[in-house]
Design a protein around this motif. Structure first.
Motif, PDB file in Angstrom:
ATOM      1  N   LEU A   1       6.097   2.087   5.912  1.00 26.90           N
ATOM      2  CA  LEU A   1       6.741   1.135   5.007  1.00 26.90           C
ATOM      3  C   LEU A   1       5.860   0.998   3.777  1.00 26.90           C
ATOM      4  O   LEU A   1       4.742   0.511   3.852  1.00 26.90           O
ATOM      5  CB  LEU A   1       6.920  -0.224   5.697  1.00 26.90           C
ATOM      6  CG  LEU A   1       7.338  -1.404   4.815  1.00 26.90           C
ATOM      7  CD1 LEU A   1       8.682  -1.153   4.152  1.00 26.90           C
ATOM      8  CD2 LEU A   1       7.391  -2.698   5.629  1.00 26.90           C
ATOM      9  N   ASN A   2       6.362   1.492   2.638  1.00 26.31           N
ATOM     10  CA  ASN A   2       5.592   1.398   1.388  1.00 26.31           C
ATOM     11  C   ASN A   2       6.022   0.151   0.625  1.00 26.31           C
ATOM     12  O   ASN A   2       7.210  -0.057   0.400  1.00 26.31           O
ATOM     13  CB  ASN A   2       5.843   2.631   0.517  1.00 26.31           C
ATOM     14  CG  ASN A   2       5.115   3.848   1.058  1.00 26.31           C
ATOM     15  OD1 ASN A   2       4.028   4.173   0.626  1.00 26.31           O
ATOM     16  ND2 ASN A   2       5.718   4.493   2.054  1.00 26.31           N
ATOM     17  N   ILE A   3       5.047  -0.662   0.238  1.00 23.59           N
ATOM     18  CA  ILE A   3       5.375  -1.881  -0.512  1.00 23.59           C
ATOM     19  C   ILE A   3       4.323  -2.146  -1.581  1.00 23.59           C
ATOM     20  O   ILE A   3       3.184  -1.698  -1.478  1.00 23.59           O
ATOM     21  CB  ILE A   3       5.458  -3.118   0.420  1.00 23.59           C
ATOM     22  CG1 ILE A   3       4.185  -3.264   1.260  1.00 23.59           C
ATOM     23  CG2 ILE A   3       6.680  -3.079   1.310  1.00 23.59           C
ATOM     24  CD1 ILE A   3       3.978  -4.651   1.803  1.00 23.59           C
TER      25      ILE A   3
ATOM     26  N   SER B   1      -1.696  -1.622   7.170  1.00 26.33           N
ATOM     27  CA  SER B   1      -1.612  -2.494   8.337  1.00 26.33           C
ATOM     28  C   SER B   1      -0.656  -1.845   9.324  1.00 26.33           C
ATOM     29  O   SER B   1       0.193  -1.050   8.936  1.00 26.33           O
ATOM     30  CB  SER B   1      -1.090  -3.881   7.951  1.00 26.33           C
ATOM     31  OG  SER B   1      -2.075  -4.583   7.232  1.00 26.33           O
ATOM     32  N   ILE B   2      -0.808  -2.203  10.582  1.00 24.47           N
ATOM     33  CA  ILE B   2      -0.001  -1.536  11.602  1.00 24.47           C
ATOM     34  C   ILE B   2       1.242  -2.371  11.952  1.00 24.47           C
ATOM     35  O   ILE B   2       1.207  -3.602  11.934  1.00 24.47           O
ATOM     36  CB  ILE B   2      -0.844  -1.193  12.845  1.00 24.47           C
ATOM     37  CG1 ILE B   2      -0.110  -0.180  13.723  1.00 24.47           C
ATOM     38  CG2 ILE B   2      -1.231  -2.422  13.619  1.00 24.47           C
ATOM     39  CD1 ILE B   2      -1.037   0.654  14.582  1.00 24.47           C
ATOM     40  N   ILE B   3       2.343  -1.647  12.210  1.00 19.66           N
ATOM     41  CA  ILE B   3       3.594  -2.268  12.646  1.00 19.66           C
ATOM     42  C   ILE B   3       3.780  -1.890  14.115  1.00 19.66           C
ATOM     43  O   ILE B   3       3.659  -0.713  14.460  1.00 19.66           O
ATOM     44  CB  ILE B   3       4.801  -1.723  11.852  1.00 19.66           C
ATOM     45  CG1 ILE B   3       4.632  -1.973  10.351  1.00 19.66           C
ATOM     46  CG2 ILE B   3       6.114  -2.314  12.364  1.00 19.66           C
ATOM     47  CD1 ILE B   3       5.637  -1.195   9.493  1.00 19.66           C
ATOM     48  N   PHE B   4       4.068  -2.859  14.946  1.00 16.98           N
ATOM     49  CA  PHE B   4       4.346  -2.569  16.353  1.00 16.98           C
ATOM     50  C   PHE B   4       5.809  -2.872  16.658  1.00 16.98           C
ATOM     51  O   PHE B   4       6.388  -3.783  16.083  1.00 16.98           O
ATOM     52  CB  PHE B   4       3.505  -3.453  17.274  1.00 16.98           C
ATOM     53  CG  PHE B   4       2.049  -3.108  17.317  1.00 16.98           C
ATOM     54  CD1 PHE B   4       1.626  -1.930  17.913  1.00 16.98           C
ATOM     55  CD2 PHE B   4       1.104  -3.955  16.767  1.00 16.98           C
ATOM     56  CE1 PHE B   4       0.278  -1.611  17.966  1.00 16.98           C
ATOM     57  CE2 PHE B   4      -0.247  -3.638  16.814  1.00 16.98           C
ATOM     58  CZ  PHE B   4      -0.659  -2.464  17.417  1.00 16.98           C
TER      59      PHE B   4
ATOM     60  N   ILE C   1       2.071   0.495   4.119  1.00 15.93           N
ATOM     61  CA  ILE C   1       1.137   0.987   3.110  1.00 15.93           C
ATOM     62  C   ILE C   1       1.323   0.124   1.867  1.00 15.93           C
ATOM     63  O   ILE C   1       2.374   0.168   1.224  1.00 15.93           O
ATOM     64  CB  ILE C   1       1.374   2.479   2.812  1.00 15.93           C
ATOM     65  CG1 ILE C   1       1.116   3.269   4.105  1.00 15.93           C
ATOM     66  CG2 ILE C   1       0.466   2.954   1.685  1.00 15.93           C
ATOM     67  CD1 ILE C   1       1.416   4.728   4.008  1.00 15.93           C
ATOM     68  N   VAL C   2       0.319  -0.687   1.591  1.00 19.76           N
ATOM     69  CA  VAL C   2       0.402  -1.614   0.459  1.00 19.76           C
ATOM     70  C   VAL C   2      -0.294  -0.986  -0.737  1.00 19.76           C
ATOM     71  O   VAL C   2      -1.459  -0.605  -0.660  1.00 19.76           O
ATOM     72  CB  VAL C   2      -0.255  -2.968   0.801  1.00 19.76           C
ATOM     73  CG1 VAL C   2       0.022  -3.973  -0.290  1.00 19.76           C
ATOM     74  CG2 VAL C   2       0.245  -3.481   2.141  1.00 19.76           C
ATOM     75  N   GLN C   3       0.437  -0.863  -1.843  1.00 20.64           N
ATOM     76  CA  GLN C   3      -0.109  -0.248  -3.051  1.00 20.64           C
ATOM     77  C   GLN C   3       0.034  -1.218  -4.214  1.00 20.64           C
ATOM     78  O   GLN C   3       0.742  -2.215  -4.114  1.00 20.64           O
ATOM     79  CB  GLN C   3       0.681   1.042  -3.373  1.00 20.64           C
ATOM     80  CG  GLN C   3       0.581   2.097  -2.292  1.00 20.64           C
ATOM     81  CD  GLN C   3       1.584   3.212  -2.509  1.00 20.64           C
ATOM     82  OE1 GLN C   3       2.764   2.966  -2.694  1.00 20.64           O
ATOM     83  NE2 GLN C   3       1.109   4.435  -2.498  1.00 20.64           N
ATOM     84  N   THR C   4      -0.617  -0.883  -5.331  1.00 21.99           N
ATOM     85  CA  THR C   4      -0.391  -1.675  -6.539  1.00 21.99           C
ATOM     86  C   THR C   4       1.040  -1.394  -7.001  1.00 21.99           C
ATOM     87  O   THR C   4       1.639  -0.386  -6.611  1.00 21.99           O
ATOM     88  CB  THR C   4      -1.360  -1.274  -7.660  1.00 21.99           C
ATOM     89  OG1 THR C   4      -1.121   0.105  -7.980  1.00 21.99           O
ATOM     90  CG2 THR C   4      -2.811  -1.451  -7.233  1.00 21.99           C
ATOM     91  N   GLN C   5       1.581  -2.257  -7.846  1.00 23.66           N
ATOM     92  CA  GLN C   5       2.957  -2.092  -8.316  1.00 23.66           C
ATOM     93  C   GLN C   5       3.157  -0.711  -8.962  1.00 23.66           C
ATOM     94  O   GLN C   5       4.161  -0.048  -8.706  1.00 23.66           O
ATOM     95  CB  GLN C   5       3.301  -3.210  -9.313  1.00 23.66           C
ATOM     96  CG  GLN C   5       4.760  -3.202  -9.779  1.00 23.66           C
ATOM     97  CD  GLN C   5       5.741  -3.619  -8.679  1.00 23.66           C
ATOM     98  OE1 GLN C   5       5.549  -4.626  -8.021  1.00 23.66           O
ATOM     99  NE2 GLN C   5       6.798  -2.834  -8.483  1.00 23.66           N
ATOM    100  N   GLU C   6       2.165  -0.263  -9.772  1.00 21.88           N
ATOM    101  CA  GLU C   6       2.287   1.040 -10.456  1.00 21.88           C
ATOM    102  C   GLU C   6       2.327   2.177  -9.441  1.00 21.88           C
ATOM    103  O   GLU C   6       3.160   3.071  -9.526  1.00 21.88           O
ATOM    104  CB  GLU C   6       1.120   1.282 -11.429  1.00 21.88           C
ATOM    105  CG  GLU C   6       0.993   0.281 -12.560  1.00 21.88           C
ATOM    106  CD  GLU C   6       0.341  -1.021 -12.112  1.00 21.88           C
ATOM    107  OE1 GLU C   6      -0.827  -0.975 -11.674  1.00 21.88           O
ATOM    108  OE2 GLU C   6       1.006  -2.079 -12.151  1.00 21.88           O
TER     109      GLU C   6
END
Ligand code: CUA
Length: 313
Positions: free
Chosen positions: A126-128, A176-179, A196-201
Motif C-alpha cells: 500500500l503506497n501512501i 509498516s506491516i499490514i496483517f 510504504i509511506v513516501q513524501t507527496q512528490e
C-alpha cells in the motif's frame, strides 16, 4: 515511561496512535494501582484482625453507608472517564476527514490488492503519502479478512458483499506491516502486506509510473517478478515443494490428473485458463481456493509467466 511504552507497544506512526496509547496506559496504570492497593489491604487486614484469643469474637456489622458510597462512586467515575475517552477516540477513528485520499482495498485469499484514484493497482504494497489523511474503502472477494496495521493502531474487518472503511494519517516516511487478523484459511498467517509511506512528490511519481515491470528484462525474469508481485508464491512453490496449490517446478508440459479423472497436459492454454478461471480445472488432491486474476494479470503478463514456468522444469 517512554522506555516502557516502547517495550510494550509497536512504534506509534499515525496521528491518532498517541491517543489510543494514552487510554491504554491509563487503563493499565489504574488497574495496577487498584490491584496493588487491594492486595496490600487484604494482607494487612487479615493480619490486623486475626483472632487473638479464644474469646475474641467477630463483631456483627451489617452495613456502612460511607464505605459503600465510596466504593461505588470511585469505580463509577473511573468507568465514566474510560467510556468518554474511548467513545471520543472511537468517533475520531471512524470519521475520516473530508479531504482524505481514498484507496480501495480488496482482500482475497490470501493477498491484499490496492486500487488508486488514477486506476493504478498494487498487490501486497500500500503506497501512501506522509502527513495526509488516508481513507481505505475495503471489501473482500471471498471470506472475512481483517486489515490491521499495528504501527497505526487501526484494525477493521473486511467483509464480502459489504464495504467497511477506516482512516489514518501516517506521521513519518518508511515501511509498516499490514496483517490479516481474521483467520481465513491455510495461508492466513502469510497474508501480510506493507504500507510504504513516501513524501507527496515521491508518491505522485510512483502513482504516475506504477509498479511497471522493466520492459528490458527477458520475459522469463519478468514472469518471475510478476509471480512474486502478484502473491502467487504464497501458494505455488518454485522448488517442487507442496503448497496450497501445485508447485510451478516440473509443471510445464507435465500430464496432470484432474479431480474428475481427466488427464491434461500443462501447456499454454492450461496455464492461461488456470490464471483467469482457476476453478475450472482442479488438480487431483487440491482444493478450489484460488481467486481469479481476470483483469489483474494481462495477456502479455501471462506470456511472461508461462516463459518463467518453462524455466522450472
Ligand atoms: Cu485473510 Cu486471514
Amino acid at each position: 515511561m517512554n522506555r516502557l511504552t516502547e517495550y510494550m507497544l509497536p512504534p506509534a506512526r499515525s496521528t491518532l496512535a498517541g491517543e489510543t496509547d494514552a487510554l491504554f496506559h491509563f487503563i493499565n496504570v489504574t488497574s495496577i494501582i487498584l490491584l496493588a492497593g487491594i492486595t496490600i489491604a487484604i494482607i494487612y487486614f487479615s493480619w490486623k484482625y486475626r483472632r487473638k484469643s479464644e474469646d475474641d469474637v467477630t463483631p456483627v456489622i451489617t452495613h456502612n453507608a460511607k464505605l459503600e458510597i465510596t466504593w461505588s462512586v470511585i469505580p463509577l467515575i473511573l468507568v465514566m472517564i474510560v467510556f468518554g475517552w474511548g467513545f471520543t477516540g472511537y468517533m475520531n477513528l471512524t470519521t475520516a476527514p473530508e479531504d482524505a485520499y481514498e484507496v480501495r482495498v480488496v482482500a482475497k485469499s490470501w493477498f491484499w490488492e490496492f486500487h488508486y484514484d488514477n486506476g493504478n493497482m498494487s498487490i501486497g504494497e500500500l503506497n501512501i503519502p506522509v502527513d495526509r489523511p488516508i481513507k481505505l474503502v475495503m471489501s473482500s472477494d471471498d471470506v472475512i479478512h481483517s486489515f490491521y496495521v499495528p504501527d497505526y493502531r487501526v484494525k477493521r474487518d473486511v467483509l464480502p458483499n459489504r464495504y467497511t472503511s477506516l482512516w489514518f494519517e501516517a506521521t513519518e516516511t518508511g515501511e509498516s506491516i499490514i496483517f490479516c487478523t481474521e483467520y481465513c484459511g491455510t495461508q492466513h498467517s502469510n497474508m501480510d502486506a506493507k504500507v510504504i509511506v513516501q513524501t507527496q512528490e515521491e508518491f505522485d511519481r510512483w502513482l504516475e509510473e506504477g509498479d511497471s515491470v522493466d520492459e528490458d528484462m527477458p520475459p522469463a525474469e519478468r514472469g518471475e517478478a510478476l509471480v512474486t508481485r502478484n502473491g502467487c508464491t504464497a501458494c505455488h512453490s518454485a522448488d517442487g515443494s507442496r503448497g496450497v496449490g501445485p508447485s510451478f517446478a516440473g509443471l510445464w508440459m507435465d500430464d496432470r490428473t484432474m479431480q474428475d479423472g481427466e488427464v491434461i497436459t500443462a501447456d499454454e492454454n492450461y496455464i492461461r485458463e488456470s490464471i483467469i478461471y482457476p476453478n475450472e480445472k482442479i488438480t487431483e488432491g487440491y482444493d478450489p481456493v484460488m481467486p481469479s486474476y481476470e483483469g489483474i494479470i494481462s495477456d502479455r503478463q501471462i506470456d511472461d509467466i508461462i516463459e518463467y514456468i518453462k524455466t522450472l522444469e
